[in-house]
Design a protein around this motif. Structure first.
Motif, PDB file in Angstrom:
ATOM      1  N   SER A 155       0.818  -1.200   0.000  1.00 44.58           N
ATOM      2  CA  SER A 155       0.000   0.000   0.000  1.00 44.58           C
ATOM      3  C   SER A 155       0.856   1.257   0.000  1.00 44.58           C
ATOM      4  CB  SER A 155      -0.905  -0.002   1.226  1.00 44.58           C
ATOM      5  OG  SER A 155      -0.101  -0.185   2.363  1.00 44.58           O
ATOM      6  N   MET A 156       2.162   1.086  -0.267  1.00 44.54           N
ATOM      7  CA  MET A 156       3.048   2.225  -0.147  1.00 44.54           C
ATOM      8  C   MET A 156       2.690   3.348  -1.099  1.00 44.54           C
ATOM      9  SD  MET A 156       5.046   1.813   2.328  1.00 44.54           S
ATOM     10  CE  MET A 156       6.733   1.708   2.833  1.00 44.54           C
TER      11      MET A 156
ATOM     12  N   PHE B  99      -2.318   7.275   2.419  1.00 43.52           N
ATOM     13  CA  PHE B  99      -2.793   6.900   3.751  1.00 43.52           C
ATOM     14  C   PHE B  99      -3.669   8.022   4.300  1.00 43.52           C
ATOM     15  CE2 PHE B  99      -1.916   6.491   8.450  1.00 43.52           C
ATOM     16  CZ  PHE B  99      -2.748   5.394   8.610  1.00 43.52           C
TER      17      PHE B  99
ATOM     18  N   ARG C 237       2.183   6.190   2.662  1.00 45.47           N
ATOM     19  CA  ARG C 237       2.999   5.644   3.727  1.00 45.47           C
ATOM     20  C   ARG C 237       4.467   5.774   3.334  1.00 45.47           C
ATOM     21  NH1 ARG C 237       2.493   0.212   5.030  1.00 45.47           N
ATOM     22  NH2 ARG C 237       3.318   0.833   7.031  1.00 45.47           N
TER      23      ARG C 237
ATOM     24  N   PHE D 241      -7.131   3.015   5.600  1.00 48.49           N
ATOM     25  CA  PHE D 241      -6.515   1.883   6.292  1.00 48.49           C
ATOM     26  C   PHE D 241      -6.434   0.687   5.377  1.00 48.49           C
ATOM     27  CE2 PHE D 241      -8.178   4.344   9.873  1.00 48.49           C
ATOM     28  CZ  PHE D 241      -7.040   4.385  10.666  1.00 48.49           C
ATOM     29  N   GLY D 242      -5.503  -0.201   5.710  1.00 46.48           N
ATOM     30  CA  GLY D 242      -5.433  -1.467   5.005  1.00 46.48           C
ATOM     31  C   GLY D 242      -6.731  -2.208   5.217  1.00 46.48           C
TER      32      GLY D 242
END
Lengths: 261, 307, 284
Positions: free
Chosen positions: A3-4, A8, A40, A76-77
């Protein structure tokens, strides 16, 4: 999920106005139409002349200021989502997918959790709590999560040592410390809990070169862990070393100083 | 309950005769000009009804319409009203004060009832059917045809900590008795042991905390599973309460500071008893002293046995 | 759990997952009104206190905050509305769940006050038994719960005296021999010794010197966190509110004019009265 590269934290058409009832209900539009996207492992530095109100954005993300318009969202993840069947308690009760959390109008109890677990804030000035020792100030964010006291103390001391705060000061309340010493206590407190999102409000303002270097490396380590950071740095040298991108604020900020009379 | 009703019918007969106030309808007490046993029959019935309630709820303080007695409060007006209400013509009355039959108060109350009720009186514990007492329980174990009537100065065991009657009633109702242990705790903290030696609080039938009147704690075990009915009357506060026969009565204490009764290093100087409550008697101005039975009848009967 | 508990000095942390943002409700005020006269008292108060939350009720004197506290803490029946407590006692017996504070019996209510709740008065003399020693004061609630071991009561008394920074050597001293700040700490020890879930505090630092206040505030912060207490705190002092409360309700003329996160109320007040209140204080 990697998810970089996904944001975020994001803002879309964010607005902030203050209504001053004591001055006949005068309205100050201090922010309008601000968009941002923070991934992130990224450090986004707010740019613009001093006095433009850069702290306003940090205070909105930290919940100190209410959001007047637009959206401010944490992403969020997804793997944790639905594990306990909860989807949060946004006022509208809408079922967000992918762990999107709108920060506008979150109830107070949600902010407690976010500040404990997600959002860390290193403010410019330490809010001194009377009688609480520097070590305890630094440990507190860990203790709030129920972390082991011994281990928390150790980590606090490690950080204080790294920031070159003399050991004889650790047991003293920071009320009487110099500005730079208080600042370092504040930084240690901000970094100890390794929040996934860090808000940095001039963390190096009153530090000497050696300690600025320590802060820079703390920021770089946080980045490497995946921490998303939103910062204000007046010190150009530090800014150049930590910023991945600059977020220009000009054009989005009302010149509050002029309107305030 | 047998014990309780056993003396009552005589008075009921009296009231049924319709001569409530004449006081002249029975032989044996025609000199006083008062109704049998001083109180009028309606008052006695009212007190007996309150006593029935007290017996039904062991340890619970029942209010009653106390009457003026021909003596000041503090001299046993509560006990006397109870005695007057349960006394029948066939009863044999004993009155003790601090265990003694021959003190002023005991002699006065005894002669009072001799005069207004014409009942037989005695100093012998075993012969008495009704025993009115101040501050002691006789040493000789009481039987199920005897009633012990206590004179009570302050009936409320919670009063020391809570001045409001309304509040103490709620505390009793809800069994909020933690403060009783606060008092005992304080005793140990100050003296190293529970220093309360008389009016030592008890819990009756696992429910009500009760003040046993200022008897020495030495006498507390005698309340437990007593064969005799125990009645308690407080004249000033107009409260009465009861311990029916065979009722559990526990003295409050701590696990690590259990309830204990007084003990003496020497026997009674007169009768040699080692199992009785002893009074210290100063014998001269040089600090000479001796310990003798507080229960005069017990002491005397032991001497007679030996003789 | 889906929250980052501690840092591992290792490489990249996994993507943070959304934490559970709600906590169970402990106390609910449902449309409470208690009025002594027009705008005297409190009216139409509605809120939920969650487990582990410290709620500050602020406002000037006469705003109705003390009346509200009395209603919430079971001391005064409201004219209208309900106080609902989410009890977890007897849960094995199936009696768990919501208790309507003024619908349950007085016996149950008083038992609740004694066992699961605590009340800290502004004046420690209202909350202490001045006639008995410090140790007896601390031990009373334990004795009320049936603790019958003197040695353990005493140990608990000394332990709690230390926790509130009183000299345990003074366990047998009468509270009258203590200073105001010490008496207040003794009252707090006496209240917390049974580890209540919910504590009501009425101006707990009122009437104390500033330096003494600071010490007490620090102690309350620590105890609140360590014991996971939920607290309803009435204060007119915004600095006290900032230090202790997670969340604030601003009251005026018996009504709540604004409620929210403490920082939000103090940094970005919305209601004209909140703005006035905040601006009239030196940097809370």
């Amino acid at each position: 999920m990697t998810s970089m590269n996904q944001p975020f934290l994001s803002a879309v058409a964010l607005e902030k106005t203050f209504t001053l009832h004591a001055q006949g209900g005068q309205t100050l539009a201090v922010m309008r139409g601000l968009d941002l996207s923070l991934a992130r492992g990224e450090c986004l530095v707010l740019a613009g002349p001093s006095g433009i109100g850069k702290s306003t954005l940090l205070k909105m993300v930290n919940g100190n200021y209410r959001i007047s318009g637009g959206r401010l969202t944490l992403h969020f993840g997804s793997e944790g989502q639905g594990r306990d069947g909860r989807t949060g308690d946004g006022p509208d009760g809408e079922e967000h997918d992918n762990g999107r959390l709108e920060l506008a109008d979150l109830p107070a109890q949600a902010w407690h959790v976010l500040r404990r677990d997600v959002i860390g804030y290193v403010s410019q000035f330490l809010r001194v709590v009377p009688r609480v020792s520097a070590r305890d100030v630094v440990m507190e964010p860990l203790l709030a999560r129920g972390a082991d006291e011994q281990e928390s103390r150790q980590r606090a001391e490690t950080l204080l040592a790294r920031l070159n705060l003399p050991e004889r000061l650790w047991s003293l309340a920071p009320g009487t410390f110099s500005g730079g010493e208080q600042q370092r206590v504040n930084i240690a407190r901000g970094f100890i809990a390794e929040h996934p999102l860090l808000l940095l409000d001039e963390p190096t303002a009153s530090l000497d070169a050696a300690n600025r270097d320590v802060v820079v490396s703390l920021i770089q380590e946080a980045k490497a862990r995946g921490t998303a950071m939103l910062g204000i740095f007046h010190d150009e040298d530090v800014r150049d070393r930590v910023a991945d991108r600059l977020l220009p604020l000009e054009g989005h900020m009302g010149t509050a100083s002029e309107e305030k009379l | 309950m047998n014990d309780f009703t056993h003396s009552a019918p005589t008075s009921e007969d009296c009231s049924a005769s319709g001569n409530n106030d004449s006081g002249q309808n029975r032989s044996g007490y025609n000199n006083s000009g008062y109704n049998f046993a001083y109180l009028d029959e309606q008052t006695k019935r009212m007190i007996r009804r309150a006593l029935l309630k007290a017996v039904a709820i062991p340890g619970y303080q029942v209010p009653f319409g106390g009457r003026e007695m021909p003596m000041p409060y503090g001299w046993g007006t509560g006990g006397m009203q109870l005695t007057a209400s349960i006394l029948g013509a066939d009863d044999v009355l004993k009155v003790i004060d601090q265990g003694a039959d021959d003190t002023t108060n005991a002699v006065s109350i005894r002669s009072f009832f001799e005069r207004v009720a014409g009942v037989e009186t005695t100093t012998e514990t075993a012969r008495a059917s009704v025993i009115q007492t101040r501050h002691r329980i006789p040493e000789k174990t009481l039987s199920n045809d005897q009633i012990l009537v206590f004179q009570v100065p302050i009936p409320e065991p919670l009063r020391f900590i809570e001045p409001s009657e309304e509040e103490t009633r709620v505390m009793h109702a809800l069994e909020e008795y933690g403060v009783m242990h606060v008092k005992l705790y304080e005793d140990i903290a100050r003296h190293g042991h529970i220093a309360t030696t008389y009016a030592y609080p008890v819990k009756v039938d696992g429910r009500y905390v009760m003040d046993p009147s200022p008897i020495p704690k030495f006498d507390n075990p005698k309340l437990h599973m007593s064969e005799a009915l125990m009645l308690f009357g407080a004249g000033r506060e107009k409260r009465l309460y009861a311990i029916p026969p065979w009722t559990r009565v526990e003295s409050l204490d701590f696990e690590d500071h259990p309830f204990e009764i007084q003990a003496w290093d020497e026997p009674c100087a007169i009768c040699g008893a080692t199992d009785s409550y002893l009074d210290e008697v100063i014998t001269d101005d040089a600090g000479g002293r001796m310990f003798v039975c507080s229960d005069t009848d017990y002491c005397q009967s032991r001497r007679e046995e030996v003789a | 759990m889906n929250r980052p508990v501690k840092a591992c000095p290792g490489p990249v942390h996994p993507a943070p997952t959304r934490p559970v943002l709600t906590r169970p409700a402990l106390l609910e005020a449902r449309d409470i009104t208690r009025l002594y006269g027009p705008d005297k008292g409190c009216q139409q108060i509605d809120f939920t206190l969650h487990q582990g939350e410290v709620l500050g009720i602020v406002g000037e004197s006469g705003s109705g905050k003390s009346t509200l506290l009395r209603v919430l803490s079971g001391l005064e029946k409201p004219d209208a509305g309900q106080v609902v407590y989410h009890s977890d006692i007897d849960s094995s017996a199936g009696q768990a769940g919501a208790l309507d504070l003024y619908a349950i019996s007085e016996a149950r209510r008083r038992a609740l006050l004694r066992m699961e709740w605590g009340l800290v008065h502004q004046n420690p003399r209202d909350g202490l038994r001045l006639g008995v020693s410090a140790g007896a004061n601390v031990g009373e609630r334990l004795m009320a719960l049936g603790q019958r071991h003197y040695g353990r009561l005493r140990a608990a008394g000394q332990d709690w005296m230390s926790r509130v920074e009183l000299d345990p050597e003074r366990i047998d001293d009468a509270p009258q021999t203590f200073s105001g700040g010490m008496q207040q700490r003794l009252q707090i020890a006496r209240t917390l010794v049974t580890q209540p879930r919910l504590v009501f505090m009425d101006e707990p630092t009122g009437g104390l010197d500033v330096s003494v206040q600071a010490r007490l505030l620090d102690m309350l912060r620590t105890l609140t966190r360590e014991l996971g207490l939920s607290v309803v705190l009435v204060t007119h002092d915004l600095a006290v509110a900032r230090l202790l409360a997670h969340r604030l309700m601003v009251m005026r003329r018996g009504r709540v004019v604004e409620a929210g996160l403490t920082d939000q109320i103090l940094d970005d007040p919305q209601h004209p009265y909140s703005q006035l209140l905040v601006s009239s204080v030196l940097t809370p």
